[in-house]
Design a protein around this motif. Structure first.
Motif, PDB file in Angstrom:
ATOM      1  N   TYR A 132       0.824  -1.197   0.000  1.00  0.00           N
ATOM      2  CA  TYR A 132       0.000   0.000   0.000  1.00  0.00           C
ATOM      3  C   TYR A 132       0.865   1.256   0.000  1.00  0.00           C
ATOM      4  O   TYR A 132       1.867   1.320   0.718  1.00  0.00           O
ATOM      5  CB  TYR A 132      -0.885   0.056   1.247  1.00  0.00           C
TER       6      TYR A 132
ATOM      7  N   TRP B 204      -5.130  11.468   5.927  1.00  0.00           N
ATOM      8  CA  TRP B 204      -4.282  10.511   5.216  1.00  0.00           C
ATOM      9  C   TRP B 204      -5.142   9.727   4.216  1.00  0.00           C
ATOM     10  O   TRP B 204      -6.302   9.434   4.469  1.00  0.00           O
ATOM     11  CB  TRP B 204      -3.659   9.523   6.199  1.00  0.00           C
TER      12      TRP B 204
ATOM     13  N   PHE C 111      -4.868   6.200   1.636  1.00  0.00           N
ATOM     14  CA  PHE C 111      -4.135   5.009   1.232  1.00  0.00           C
ATOM     15  C   PHE C 111      -4.528   4.629  -0.195  1.00  0.00           C
ATOM     16  O   PHE C 111      -5.672   4.855  -0.613  1.00  0.00           O
ATOM     17  CB  PHE C 111      -4.487   3.824   2.145  1.00  0.00           C
TER      18      PHE C 111
ATOM     19  N   GLY D 299      -5.398   1.687  -2.978  1.00  0.00           N
ATOM     20  CA  GLY D 299      -6.260   0.529  -2.837  1.00  0.00           C
ATOM     21  C   GLY D 299      -5.522  -0.768  -2.559  1.00  0.00           C
ATOM     22  O   GLY D 299      -6.147  -1.777  -2.214  1.00  0.00           O
TER      23      GLY D 299
END
Lengths: 114, 110
Positions: B88, B99, B101, B103
């Motif tokens: 990630y 934040w 991420f 996927g």
């Protein structure tokens, strides 16, 4: 040992509440922002919330604003997440994580189901 | 739909070099530094790269990171079976004030 240990997970019906806790050890807790991150079954990571060292700033992902509250007790090296009005889609493993996620707890499962 | 776009899956053979991409925007990757994480099933993620290209102590130099504009990449050289995991990317987003991420990319070592 430097570690984070979560507790407080479990099964709760939709609309219910749950409080997660995370106890830090082995480092100076007050030096770091702290986060909650979750991972739904079979899905990717999602940041949930973070809190500044002195608790003066808090940020949340849109999907939990108004329902979840992050807090910390620096005297007890403890981080908390109060989760209210829980939805089925909040079902996930919740991780406590330090700063830019350089240290993670093992995670705790929250299941929202009737 | 993640704010950061990663390929869902990738595969490679032992010894090969693979690259995992992470595409973002002018509100996240461009102005901020990117981190990368490795996760095995049933365990917590582990920090692999921080500050675009810095390795924490203990992370092999087979792992490298780079950033250009609104995209970042994780490179893994000399692929090993133990690299079979999910990866990630993550970065702070100035518009979302949080934040984000990617996927995640499932890397399979054949």
């Amino acid at each position: 040992e430097v570690q984070l240990v979560e507790s407080g997970g479990g099964l709760v019906p939709p609309g219910g509440s749950l409080r997660l806790s995370c106890v830090a050890s082995g480092f100076t807790f007050t030096d770091y922002w702290m986060n909650w991150v979750r991972q739904a079954p079979g899905k990717g990571l999602e940041w949930v919330a973070n809190i500044k060292q002195d608790g003066s700033q808090k940020n949340y992902v849109d999907s939990v604003k108004g329902r979840f509250t992050i807090s910390r007790d620096n005297a007890k090296n403890s981080l908390s997440l109060q989760m209210n009005i829980l939805r089925v889609e909040d079902t996930a493993v919740y991780f406590c994580a330090r700063s830019n996620f350089d240290l993670w707890g093992r995670g705790i499962l929250v299941s929202v189901s009737s | 739909q993640s704010v950061l776009t990663q390929p869902p899956s990738l595969s490679g053979t032992p010894g090969q070099r693979v690259t995992i991409s992470c595409s973002g925007s002018s509100s996240n990757i461009r102005p901020n530094t990117v981190n990368w994480y490795q996760q095995f099933p049933g365990t917590a993620p582990k920090l692999l790269i921080f500050g675009n290209n810095q390795r924490p102590s203990g992370v092999p130099d087979r792992f490298s990171g780079s950033k250009s504009g609104t995209s970042a990449s994780l490179g893994i050289s000399g692929l090993q079976s133990e690299d079979d995991a999910d990866y990630y990317c993550a970065v702070w987003d100035n518009s979302l004030n949080g934040w984000v991420f990617g996927g995640g990319t499932r890397l399979t070592v054949l």
